[in-house]
Design a protein around this motif. Structure first.
Motif, PDB file in Angstrom:
ATOM      1  N   SER A   7       0.844  -1.191   0.000  1.00  0.00           N
ATOM      2  CA  SER A   7       0.000   0.000   0.000  1.00  0.00           C
ATOM      3  C   SER A   7       0.877   1.239   0.000  1.00  0.00           C
ATOM      4  CB  SER A   7      -0.937   0.005   1.215  1.00  0.00           C
ATOM      5  OG  SER A   7      -0.200  -0.051   2.422  1.00  0.00           O
ATOM      6  N   GLY A   8       0.312   2.305  -0.555  1.00  0.00           N
ATOM      7  CA  GLY A   8       1.051   3.554  -0.626  1.00  0.00           C
ATOM      8  C   GLY A   8       0.416   4.461  -1.664  1.00  0.00           C
ATOM      9  N   PRO A   9       0.988   5.631  -1.872  1.00  0.00           N
ATOM     10  CA  PRO A   9       0.399   6.579  -2.826  1.00  0.00           C
ATOM     11  C   PRO A   9       0.567   6.113  -4.258  1.00  0.00           C
ATOM     12  CG  PRO A   9       2.510   7.392  -2.063  1.00  0.00           C
ATOM     13  CD  PRO A   9       2.221   6.166  -1.265  1.00  0.00           C
ATOM     14  N   VAL A  12       3.234  10.423  -6.867  1.00  0.00           N
ATOM     15  CA  VAL A  12       4.126  11.291  -6.092  1.00  0.00           C
ATOM     16  C   VAL A  12       4.777  12.286  -7.042  1.00  0.00           C
ATOM     17  CG1 VAL A  12       4.565   9.587  -4.280  1.00  0.00           C
ATOM     18  CG2 VAL A  12       6.105   9.738  -6.233  1.00  0.00           C
ATOM     19  N   LEU A  18       8.864   8.709  -1.221  1.00  0.00           N
ATOM     20  CA  LEU A  18       7.841   7.673  -1.317  1.00  0.00           C
ATOM     21  C   LEU A  18       7.918   6.774  -0.087  1.00  0.00           C
ATOM     22  CD1 LEU A  18       5.757   5.968  -2.993  1.00  0.00           C
ATOM     23  CD2 LEU A  18       7.754   4.712  -3.878  1.00  0.00           C
ATOM     24  N   THR A 113       1.828  -2.593  -6.185  1.00  0.00           N
ATOM     25  CA  THR A 113       1.177  -1.286  -6.177  1.00  0.00           C
ATOM     26  C   THR A 113       1.892  -0.407  -7.185  1.00  0.00           C
ATOM     27  OG1 THR A 113       0.404   0.527  -4.771  1.00  0.00           O
ATOM     28  CG2 THR A 113       2.588  -0.331  -4.290  1.00  0.00           C
ATOM     29  N   VAL A 115       3.121   2.994  -8.770  1.00  0.00           N
ATOM     30  CA  VAL A 115       3.500   4.350  -8.360  1.00  0.00           C
ATOM     31  C   VAL A 115       3.929   5.132  -9.598  1.00  0.00           C
ATOM     32  CG1 VAL A 115       5.053   5.731  -6.951  1.00  0.00           C
ATOM     33  CG2 VAL A 115       4.226   3.518  -6.093  1.00  0.00           C
TER      34      VAL A 115
END
Lengths: 119, 107
Positions: A7-9, A12, A18, A113, A115
């Motif tokens: 999970s994460g943005p 960016v 990050l 995920t 990015v």
């Protein structure tokens, strides 16, 4: 059943940091020999190993990226966190975490995920 | 850092044929810590072979790995439709590295 989830943005900006989290279940990172690794894959390109943390809290980093990477673990939460500083558009990729144990290789992977680094 | 070179880049074969994929290391891989992964579009890689020749859990026996030192091979004895994918080798004896991949496509 062993599972991992990243999970994460999704987006960016260049120069930002990050932070990605790998949440896992079905095994303990306190068990001798157990490790969690991060790997990334830019669109249409090959896999690139980034970092690894083991049960003893030893940490290993890609030679080419080690000045930008930090890996850590929270055993009580079953989480491993990867931070990458000074993000650039070339860091746009799908980021995976995987369970790793020697000699068994990376036997279970998260779904990844994506990015994107863009202003 | 150990560099892994996979060949060929693309392998065009028909279902039922035998596939032979090569992975060459720039220096000896310790204790045969060499793995093979399969990746299909939009999916995470899946471990096929570890320790150069041991099949991972649930992997069909048409997949086999061999080799030691600097030269390793993944063989798929008879290609099934679901085997058309990209295959990566990886060494994990030292700081892990991956090869650039071999795409097995339908001829």
């Amino acid at each position: 059943q062993v599972t991992l989830r990243e999970s994460g943005p999704a987006l960016v900006k260049p120069t930002q940091t990050l932070t990605l989290t790998c949440t896992f279940s079905g095994f303990s990172l306190s068990t001798s020999g157990m490790c969690v690794s991060w790997i990334r894959q830019p669109p249409g390109k090959a896999l690139e190993w980034l970092a690894l943390i083991d049960w003893d809290d030893d940490k290993y980093y890609s030679t080419s990226l080690k000045t930008r990477l930090t890996i850590s673990k929270d055993t009580s939460k079953n989480q491993v966190v990867l931070t990458m500083t000074n993000m650039d558009p070339v860091d746009t990729a799908t980021y995976y975490c995987a369970r790793f144990s020697s000699p068994n290789g990376m036997d279970v992977w998260g779904q990844g995920t994506t990015v994107t680094v863009s202003s | 850092e150990i560099v892994l070179t996979q060949s060929p880049g693309t392998l065009s074969l028909s279902p039922g044929e035998r596939a032979t994929l090569s992975c060459r290391a720039s220096q000896s891989v310790s204790s045969s810590y060499l793995a093979w992964y399969q990746q299909k579009p939009g999916q995470a890689p899946r471990l096929l072979i570890y320790g150069a020749s041991s099949r991972a859990t649930g992997i069909p026996d048409r997949f086999s790995g061999s080799g030691s030192g600097t030269d390793f091979t993944l063989t798929i004895s008879r290609l099934e439709p679901e085997d058309f994918a990209v295959y990566y080798c990886q060494q994990y004896g030292s700081s892990p590295t991956f090869g650039q991949g071999t795409k097995v496509e339908i001829k």
